[in-house]
Design a protein around this motif. Structure first.
Motif, mmCIF file in Angstrom:
data_model
loop_
_atom_site.group_PDB
_atom_site.id
_atom_site.type_symbol
_atom_site.label_atom_id
_atom_site.label_comp_id
_atom_site.label_asym_id
_atom_site.label_seq_id
_atom_site.Cartn_x
_atom_site.Cartn_y
_atom_site.Cartn_z
ATOM 1 N N TRP A 43 29.882 37.082 33.287
ATOM 2 C CA TRP A 43 28.504 37.571 33.328
ATOM 3 C C TRP A 43 28.193 38.235 34.664
ATOM 4 O O TRP A 43 27.261 39.038 34.753
ATOM 5 N N GLN A 44 28.943 37.930 35.694
ATOM 6 C CA GLN A 44 28.762 38.599 36.987
ATOM 7 C C GLN A 44 29.608 39.867 37.080
ATOM 8 O O GLN A 44 29.591 40.553 38.088
ATOM 9 N N GLY A 45 30.364 40.147 36.033
ATOM 10 C CA GLY A 45 31.126 41.382 35.968
ATOM 11 C C GLY A 45 32.502 41.281 36.613
ATOM 12 O O GLY A 45 32.908 40.250 37.143
ATOM 13 N N LYS A 46 33.212 42.381 36.558
ATOM 14 C CA LYS A 46 34.534 42.495 37.169
ATOM 15 C C LYS A 46 34.339 42.802 38.647
ATOM 16 O O LYS A 46 33.952 43.905 39.024
ATOM 17 N N LEU A 47 34.567 41.809 39.486
ATOM 18 C CA LEU A 47 34.287 41.971 40.909
ATOM 19 C C LEU A 47 35.239 42.974 41.552
ATOM 20 O O LEU A 47 36.373 43.152 41.125
ATOM 21 N N THR A 48 34.744 43.602 42.612
ATOM 22 C CA THR A 48 35.548 44.557 43.359
ATOM 23 C C THR A 48 36.007 43.934 44.668
ATOM 24 O O THR A 48 35.470 42.913 45.119
ATOM 25 N N GLY A 49 36.995 44.561 45.281
ATOM 26 C CA GLY A 49 37.476 44.082 46.564
ATOM 27 C C GLY A 49 36.369 44.062 47.604
ATOM 28 O O GLY A 49 36.284 43.144 48.423
ATOM 29 N N VAL A 52 34.070 41.001 47.002
ATOM 30 C CA VAL A 52 34.710 39.739 47.371
ATOM 31 C C VAL A 52 34.896 39.643 48.882
ATOM 32 O O VAL A 52 34.742 38.574 49.472
ATOM 33 N N SER A 53 35.182 40.762 49.513
ATOM 34 C CA SER A 53 35.281 40.772 50.973
ATOM 35 C C SER A 53 33.965 40.328 51.600
ATOM 36 O O SER A 53 33.943 39.545 52.567
ATOM 37 N N ASN A 54 32.858 40.812 51.049
ATOM 38 C CA ASN A 54 31.536 40.419 51.554
ATOM 39 C C ASN A 54 31.195 38.973 51.190
ATOM 40 O O ASN A 54 30.507 38.275 51.941
ATOM 41 N N LEU A 55 31.673 38.522 50.030
ATOM 42 C CA LEU A 55 31.416 37.151 49.609
ATOM 43 C C LEU A 55 31.991 36.133 50.585
ATOM 44 O O LEU A 55 31.440 35.046 50.766
ATOM 45 N N LYS A 56 33.091 36.486 51.205
ATOM 46 C CA LYS A 56 33.803 35.525 52.048
ATOM 47 C C LYS A 56 32.912 34.911 53.116
ATOM 48 O O LYS A 56 33.041 33.730 53.447
ATOM 49 N N ASN A 79 41.275 38.877 37.184
ATOM 50 C CA ASN A 79 40.924 39.831 38.237
ATOM 51 C C ASN A 79 40.204 39.144 39.387
ATOM 52 O O ASN A 79 40.554 39.321 40.565
ATOM 53 N N ASN A 80 39.196 38.352 39.050
ATOM 54 C CA ASN A 80 38.353 37.772 40.097
ATOM 55 C C ASN A 80 39.088 36.722 40.921
ATOM 56 O O ASN A 80 38.973 36.690 42.143
ATOM 57 N N THR A 81 39.857 35.848 40.262
ATOM 58 C CA THR A 81 40.569 34.824 41.024
ATOM 59 C C THR A 81 41.684 35.439 41.872
ATOM 60 O O THR A 81 41.979 34.940 42.961
ATOM 61 N N ASN A 82 42.291 36.514 41.384
ATOM 62 C CA ASN A 82 43.295 37.206 42.211
ATOM 63 C C ASN A 82 42.656 37.769 43.479
ATOM 64 O O ASN A 82 43.263 37.748 44.565
ATOM 65 N N LEU A 83 41.425 38.256 43.359
ATOM 66 C CA LEU A 83 40.718 38.781 44.529
ATOM 67 C C LEU A 83 40.334 37.662 45.497
ATOM 68 O O LEU A 83 40.407 37.832 46.711
ATOM 69 N N TYR A 84 39.917 36.501 44.963
ATOM 70 C CA TYR A 84 39.610 35.375 45.852
ATOM 71 C C TYR A 84 40.847 35.019 46.684
ATOM 72 O O TYR A 84 40.752 34.767 47.892
#
Length: 307
Positions: A43-49, A52-56, A79-84
């Protein structure tokens, strides 16, 4: 002191008060932002790099949905867990349960584990709807827990709303390493290690509001969730110790023509999901157990591989 001087002094004090207030609340907001513990799904969509960089810098860790029952994988979980992992954000994964029995729960746990990102720090059973039609809901929850425990040594967490947890899993939930309880109106009154206190926490990096939680149990701080000795995904083998009529493989295994499980003694490759009839069980001097089939072949009794 003249009236003019008093007015100047009042103005200066007022300005200083505003500056200090802005600084204090700004610092408090920054501190609060870094303690966000959101749960994220498709529901939050396919996150981008970039996101996720900003999420950190805005989260302590993330809890990501992997699946909605055994038959539906979250669109963007991989996709999202690979980015995390790429950006160094600790995370756990959860299974939104739809199992209908203890057997169904074991299967759902297998699918969840097989598809999960093995960099996850912990695994969560999200149990908030009762679809159990065979046996009790407590038995099904315990079956999910037992199956996951046979597959991994990582922390296992139970999630639900307080009222649902006590009504449908009041005994089984206590087997888990931690309890994550949702209650938006007030603090939970049952054992709660992680409290989901809102579904409207704004996350700047996502530019939207999400479900968010905070830690209630001081003996399980952030470091407990994202590290510690229990975090390694290396479960100790657990074995069948009594003979059964058949087992079903959960991973690829081999049948052997000797009780010595050496590569040279492999005779049949068995794919996951295959039912194998057995007639006897034996114990090695090491403490390990193995099954014997009617035609004199042998296979492991390790519950990491058969159920």
């Amino acid at each position: 002191m003249s009236i003019l001087k008093k007015k100047v002094r009042i103005v200066i004090l007022s300005v200083l008060t505003v500056i200090l207030s802005v600084s204090f609340f700004g610092a408090a907001k920054a501190s609060a932002d870094t303690t966000i513990i959101p749960d994220i799904s498709e529901w939050q969509g396919k996150l981008t790099g970039s996101q996720v960089s900003n999420l950190k810098s805005q989260v302590s860790f993330i809890i990501n949905r992997r699946q909605y029952g055994a038959n539906y994988q979250d669109k963007y979980a991989t996709n999202n867990t690979n980015l995390y992992t790429q950006y160094g954000i600790p995370f756990g994964e959860y299974d939104y349960a739809t199992f209908t029995s203890a057997a169904s729960a074991r299967n759902e746990a297998n699918v969840f584990y097989q598809n999960s990102n093995k960099n996850a720090k912990f695994y969560v059973l999200d149990y908030e709807e009762n679809d159990v039609t065979s046996g009790s809901s407590n038995a099904a929850v315990k079956a999910w827990y037992n199956q996951m425990r046979s597959l991994t040594g990582k922390k296992l967490v139970f999630y639900s709303y307080q009222s649902f947890a006590t009504a449908h899993a009041n005994t089984a939930r206590k087997s888990f390493d931690a309890q994550w309880i949702a209650n938006y109106s007030s603090r939970p009154t049952i054992q709660t290690d992680l409290w989901q206190y809102t579904n409207k926490k704004y996350v700047p990096a996502l530019k939207e509001s999400v479900d968010a939680s905070t830690i209630l149990n001081s003996s399980k701080p952030i470091t407990w969730w994202i590290g510690g000795a229990q975090s390694a995904d290396t479960s100790q083998p657990t074995y069948f110790t009594d003979v059964v009529t058949s087992v079903t493989t959960t991973k690829k295994i081999y049948l052997y023509d000797s009780t010595s499980f050496k590569k040279a003694n492999r005779v049949v490759k068995v794919q996951p999901g295959t039912k194998v009839s057995v007639t006897a069980i034996h114990k090695r001097a090491s403490g390990a157990y193995y099954f014997e089939t009617a035609d004199g072949r042998y296979l492991t009794a390790n519950k990491n591989y058969v159920q």
